[in-house]
Design a protein around this motif. Structure first.
Motif, PDB file in Angstrom:
ATOM      1  N   ALA A  89       0.571  -1.230  -0.116  1.00  6.37           N
ATOM      2  CA  ALA A  89      -0.012  -0.234  -0.013  1.00  6.37           C
ATOM      3  C   ALA A  89       0.952   1.260   0.148  1.00  6.37           C
ATOM      4  O   ALA A  89       0.314   2.398  -0.275  1.00  6.37           O
ATOM      5  CB  ALA A  89      -0.887   0.072   1.364  1.00  6.37           C
ATOM      6  N   ALA A  90       2.012   1.073   0.275  1.00  3.71           N
ATOM      7  CA  ALA A  90       3.080   2.353   0.384  1.00  3.71           C
ATOM      8  C   ALA A  90       2.875   3.131  -0.869  1.00  3.71           C
ATOM      9  O   ALA A  90       3.085   4.314  -0.909  1.00  3.71           O
ATOM     10  CB  ALA A  90       4.461   1.731   0.882  1.00  3.71           C
ATOM     11  N   TRP A 114      -5.826   3.776  -2.417  1.00  2.88           N
ATOM     12  CA  TRP A 114      -4.971   3.321  -1.240  1.00  2.88           C
ATOM     13  C   TRP A 114      -6.224   2.425  -0.311  1.00  2.88           C
ATOM     14  O   TRP A 114      -6.026   1.312  -0.063  1.00  2.88           O
ATOM     15  CB  TRP A 114      -4.390   4.341  -0.340  1.00  2.88           C
ATOM     16  CG  TRP A 114      -3.951   3.669   0.900  1.00  2.88           C
ATOM     17  CD1 TRP A 114      -2.649   3.038   1.286  1.00  2.88           C
ATOM     18  CD2 TRP A 114      -4.801   3.707   2.326  1.00  2.88           C
ATOM     19  NE1 TRP A 114      -2.709   2.859   2.627  1.00  2.88           N
ATOM     20  CE2 TRP A 114      -3.656   3.070   3.042  1.00  2.88           C
ATOM     21  CE3 TRP A 114      -5.901   3.901   2.792  1.00  2.88           C
ATOM     22  CZ2 TRP A 114      -4.083   2.784   4.832  1.00  2.88           C
ATOM     23  CZ3 TRP A 114      -6.292   3.898   3.883  1.00  2.88           C
ATOM     24  CH2 TRP A 114      -5.414   3.261   5.072  1.00  2.88           C
ATOM     25  N   ARG A 115      -7.375   3.348  -0.027  1.00  9.07           N
ATOM     26  CA  ARG A 115      -8.412   2.492   0.506  1.00  9.07           C
ATOM     27  C   ARG A 115      -8.819   1.174  -0.183  1.00  9.07           C
ATOM     28  O   ARG A 115      -9.331   0.040   0.430  1.00  9.07           O
ATOM     29  CB  ARG A 115      -9.434   3.398   0.672  1.00  9.07           C
ATOM     30  CG  ARG A 115     -10.950   3.151   1.351  1.00  9.07           C
ATOM     31  CD  ARG A 115     -11.846   4.035   1.885  1.00  9.07           C
ATOM     32  NE  ARG A 115     -11.577   4.930   2.873  1.00  9.07           N
ATOM     33  CZ  ARG A 115     -11.026   6.024   2.774  1.00  9.07           C
ATOM     34  NH1 ARG A 115     -11.043   6.701   1.692  1.00  9.07           N
ATOM     35  NH2 ARG A 115     -10.792   6.922   3.914  1.00  9.07           N
ATOM     36  N   ASN A 116      -9.134   1.477  -1.634  1.00 12.88           N
ATOM     37  CA  ASN A 116      -9.620   0.223  -2.244  1.00 12.88           C
ATOM     38  C   ASN A 116      -8.514  -0.847  -2.245  1.00 12.88           C
ATOM     39  O   ASN A 116      -8.998  -1.965  -2.081  1.00 12.88           O
ATOM     40  CB  ASN A 116      -9.585   0.663  -3.800  1.00 12.88           C
ATOM     41  CG  ASN A 116     -10.155  -0.270  -4.515  1.00 12.88           C
ATOM     42  OD1 ASN A 116     -11.685  -0.596  -4.463  1.00 12.88           O
ATOM     43  ND2 ASN A 116      -9.773  -1.017  -5.518  1.00 12.88           N
ATOM     44  N   TYR A 117      -7.408  -0.641  -2.050  1.00  7.80           N
ATOM     45  CA  TYR A 117      -6.344  -1.714  -1.936  1.00  7.80           C
ATOM     46  C   TYR A 117      -6.295  -2.495  -0.555  1.00  7.80           C
ATOM     47  O   TYR A 117      -6.541  -3.736  -0.490  1.00  7.80           O
ATOM     48  CB  TYR A 117      -4.801  -1.140  -2.179  1.00  7.80           C
ATOM     49  CG  TYR A 117      -3.804  -2.309  -2.021  1.00  7.80           C
ATOM     50  CD1 TYR A 117      -3.291  -3.038  -2.929  1.00  7.80           C
ATOM     51  CD2 TYR A 117      -3.198  -2.352  -0.553  1.00  7.80           C
ATOM     52  CE1 TYR A 117      -2.405  -4.093  -2.813  1.00  7.80           C
ATOM     53  CE2 TYR A 117      -2.076  -3.285  -0.703  1.00  7.80           C
ATOM     54  CZ  TYR A 117      -1.666  -4.009  -1.706  1.00  7.80           C
ATOM     55  OH  TYR A 117      -0.750  -4.859  -1.214  1.00  7.80           O
ATOM     56  N   ILE A 118      -6.641  -1.607   0.248  1.00  4.80           N
ATOM     57  CA  ILE A 118      -6.596  -2.345   1.965  1.00  4.80           C
ATOM     58  C   ILE A 118      -8.023  -2.905   2.001  1.00  4.80           C
ATOM     59  O   ILE A 118      -8.121  -4.042   2.404  1.00  4.80           O
ATOM     60  CB  ILE A 118      -6.718  -1.080   2.777  1.00  4.80           C
ATOM     61  CG1 ILE A 118      -5.318  -0.146   2.765  1.00  4.80           C
ATOM     62  CG2 ILE A 118      -6.989  -1.678   4.235  1.00  4.80           C
ATOM     63  CD1 ILE A 118      -4.217  -1.180   3.134  1.00  4.80           C
ATOM     64  N   ILE A 177      -8.049  -6.919   3.146  1.00  2.00           N
ATOM     65  CA  ILE A 177      -8.974  -7.227   4.049  1.00  2.00           C
ATOM     66  C   ILE A 177      -9.827  -8.494   3.571  1.00  2.00           C
ATOM     67  O   ILE A 177      -9.882  -9.579   3.941  1.00  2.00           O
ATOM     68  CB  ILE A 177     -10.058  -6.196   4.699  1.00  2.00           C
ATOM     69  CG1 ILE A 177      -9.242  -4.973   5.325  1.00  2.00           C
ATOM     70  CG2 ILE A 177     -11.167  -6.856   5.277  1.00  2.00           C
ATOM     71  CD1 ILE A 177     -10.091  -3.905   5.721  1.00  2.00           C
ATOM     72  N   GLU A 178     -10.417  -8.291   2.395  1.00  2.00           N
ATOM     73  CA  GLU A 178     -11.418  -9.336   1.786  1.00  2.00           C
ATOM     74  C   GLU A 178     -10.671 -10.513   1.439  1.00  2.00           C
ATOM     75  O   GLU A 178     -11.115 -11.613   1.755  1.00  2.00           O
ATOM     76  CB  GLU A 178     -12.028  -8.527   0.532  1.00  2.00           C
ATOM     77  CG  GLU A 178     -13.010  -9.692  -0.060  1.00  2.00           C
ATOM     78  CD  GLU A 178     -14.145 -10.244   0.923  1.00  2.00           C
ATOM     79  OE1 GLU A 178     -14.443 -11.315   0.712  1.00  2.00           O
ATOM     80  OE2 GLU A 178     -14.370  -9.421   1.794  1.00  2.00           O
ATOM     81  N   THR A 179      -9.422 -10.519   0.894  1.00  2.00           N
ATOM     82  CA  THR A 179      -8.538 -11.807   0.783  1.00  2.00           C
ATOM     83  C   THR A 179      -8.240 -12.384   1.883  1.00  2.00           C
ATOM     84  O   THR A 179      -8.282 -13.841   1.766  1.00  2.00           O
ATOM     85  CB  THR A 179      -7.189 -11.045  -0.145  1.00  2.00           C
ATOM     86  OG1 THR A 179      -7.500 -10.511  -1.190  1.00  2.00           O
ATOM     87  CG2 THR A 179      -6.395 -12.261   0.036  1.00  2.00           C
ATOM     88  N   THR A 180      -8.049 -11.690   3.110  1.00  2.00           N
ATOM     89  CA  THR A 180      -7.362 -12.344   4.397  1.00  2.00           C
ATOM     90  C   THR A 180      -8.697 -13.130   4.984  1.00  2.00           C
ATOM     91  O   THR A 180      -8.780 -14.274   5.174  1.00  2.00           O
ATOM     92  CB  THR A 180      -7.065 -11.377   5.507  1.00  2.00           C
ATOM     93  OG1 THR A 180      -5.880 -10.676   4.740  1.00  2.00           O
ATOM     94  CG2 THR A 180      -6.751 -11.975   6.549  1.00  2.00           C
ATOM     95  N   ALA A 193      -4.112   0.960   9.495  1.00  2.00           N
ATOM     96  CA  ALA A 193      -4.623   0.954   8.177  1.00  2.00           C
ATOM     97  C   ALA A 193      -6.119   0.451   7.981  1.00  2.00           C
ATOM     98  O   ALA A 193      -6.663   0.651   7.143  1.00  2.00           O
ATOM     99  CB  ALA A 193      -3.628   0.099   7.214  1.00  2.00           C
ATOM    100  N   LEU A 194      -6.352  -0.653   8.810  1.00  2.00           N
ATOM    101  CA  LEU A 194      -7.628  -1.306   8.688  1.00  2.00           C
ATOM    102  C   LEU A 194      -8.835  -0.411   9.251  1.00  2.00           C
ATOM    103  O   LEU A 194      -9.636  -0.303   8.736  1.00  2.00           O
ATOM    104  CB  LEU A 194      -7.722  -2.574   9.524  1.00  2.00           C
ATOM    105  CG  LEU A 194      -6.418  -3.689   9.225  1.00  2.00           C
ATOM    106  CD1 LEU A 194      -6.469  -4.648  10.143  1.00  2.00           C
ATOM    107  CD2 LEU A 194      -6.748  -3.974   7.775  1.00  2.00           C
ATOM    108  N   MET A 195      -8.286   0.269  10.197  1.00  2.00           N
ATOM    109  CA  MET A 195      -9.113   1.330  11.013  1.00  2.00           C
ATOM    110  C   MET A 195      -9.426   2.771   9.887  1.00  2.00           C
ATOM    111  O   MET A 195     -10.598   2.965   9.822  1.00  2.00           O
ATOM    112  CB  MET A 195      -8.807   1.676  12.165  1.00  2.00           C
ATOM    113  CG  MET A 195      -9.806   2.579  12.931  1.00  2.00           C
ATOM    114  SD  MET A 195      -8.729   3.221  14.700  1.00  2.00           S
ATOM    115  CE  MET A 195      -9.959   4.208  15.385  1.00  2.00           C
ATOM    116  N   SER A 196      -8.364   3.152   9.317  1.00  2.00           N
ATOM    117  CA  SER A 196      -8.608   4.122   8.483  1.00  2.00           C
ATOM    118  C   SER A 196      -9.213   3.794   7.192  1.00  2.00           C
ATOM    119  O   SER A 196     -10.092   4.828   6.506  1.00  2.00           O
ATOM    120  CB  SER A 196      -6.901   4.757   8.164  1.00  2.00           C
ATOM    121  OG  SER A 196      -6.350   4.916   9.245  1.00  2.00           O
TER     122      SER A 196
END
Length: 231
Positions: free
Chosen positions: A5-6, A15-19, A24-27, A116-119
């Motif tokens: 994400a850097a 960035w938000r879409n990547y996270i 998140i969804e992959t995990t 990053a998850l919260m943001s």
């Protein structure tokens, strides 16, 4: 952190879409749902979202059920929270009580294991977040908590919180008979420390630390060695 994400740090939308989708969804889909039996996957996803919303806050399992509008039981929620912890997303800290039985029976303090998850789940840009004192305070507290949990993995140090009669200690580190009470401040405004004082009275010999504000600078604390806090 999340190195992938850097490169997107200057493009908040990407960035938000990547996270949200690549991490998140992959995990959740691959690391949890494909490897473990989960009877209510939608509930697990909503629990994670709730954890991001309430990161840095104490929330009983009964209140979680109410927020999720779910008729399930608290045992299922506790199990799903452990699955999220095992995947490195979210943890529910126990209250420090000196006795294991009382610790396990406490309401959990929800904590994302990376801010990053919260943001990514919040409706704010970085600039907007700085103007939201309550959200920013929980974000800073979550950053410290996530660092403590991640830094103590593989050690004999345990991470808790403490509360009693509206007095709270953000984090408690326990190593054998040693204890450290940690209060996190997101501003330099002077406020009272009744929580740490009450905890120190109940558990004499406790070392106390103030992180942020008038205490140890956040950058210095997060760059340190958690083991050396007990020196």
């Amino acid at each position: 952190g999340y190195p992938g994400a850097a490169a997107l740090i200057d493009d908040p939308s990407r960035w938000r879409n990547y996270i949200l989708h690549s991490l998140i969804e992959t995990t959740i889909s691959r690391d949890i749902l494909l490897l473990t039996r989960v009877d209510k996957p939608a509930l697990l996803r909503r629990l994670f979202e709730l954890g991001c919303l309430y990161s840095g806050q104490i929330l009983s399992f009964q209140k979680m059920l109410g927020q999720l509008q779910e008729s399930g039981n608290t045992t299922t929620l506790a199990h799903y929270l452990k699955l999220l912890e095992g995947s490195g997303l979210l943890v529910g800290l126990h209250k420090y009580a000196g006795q294991k039985v009382r610790q396990r029976a406490s309401s959990p303090k929800l904590l994302v294991l990376n801010t990053a998850l919260m943001s990514a789940c919040a409706p704010y840009t970085f600039e907007e977040a700085r103007t939201q004192p309550e959200f920013w305070g929980h974000l800073v507290e979550s950053a410290v908590g996530a660092w403590l949990v991640n830094a103590t993995k593989g050690t004999s140090i345990e991470v808790f919180y403490w509360s009693s009669r509206n007095r709270e200690v953000d984090f408690v580190l326990a190593k054998g008979n040693q204890r450290i009470a940690i209060e996190v401040k997101s501003t330099r405004r002077r406020t009272g420390f009744s929580g740490m004082e009450a905890f120190a009275r109940e558990f004499p010999g406790t070392k106390t630390l103030l992180v942020g504000g008038q205490g140890i600078p956040l950058k210095a604390f997060l760059s340190g060695d958690v083991e050396r806090l007990f020196d």
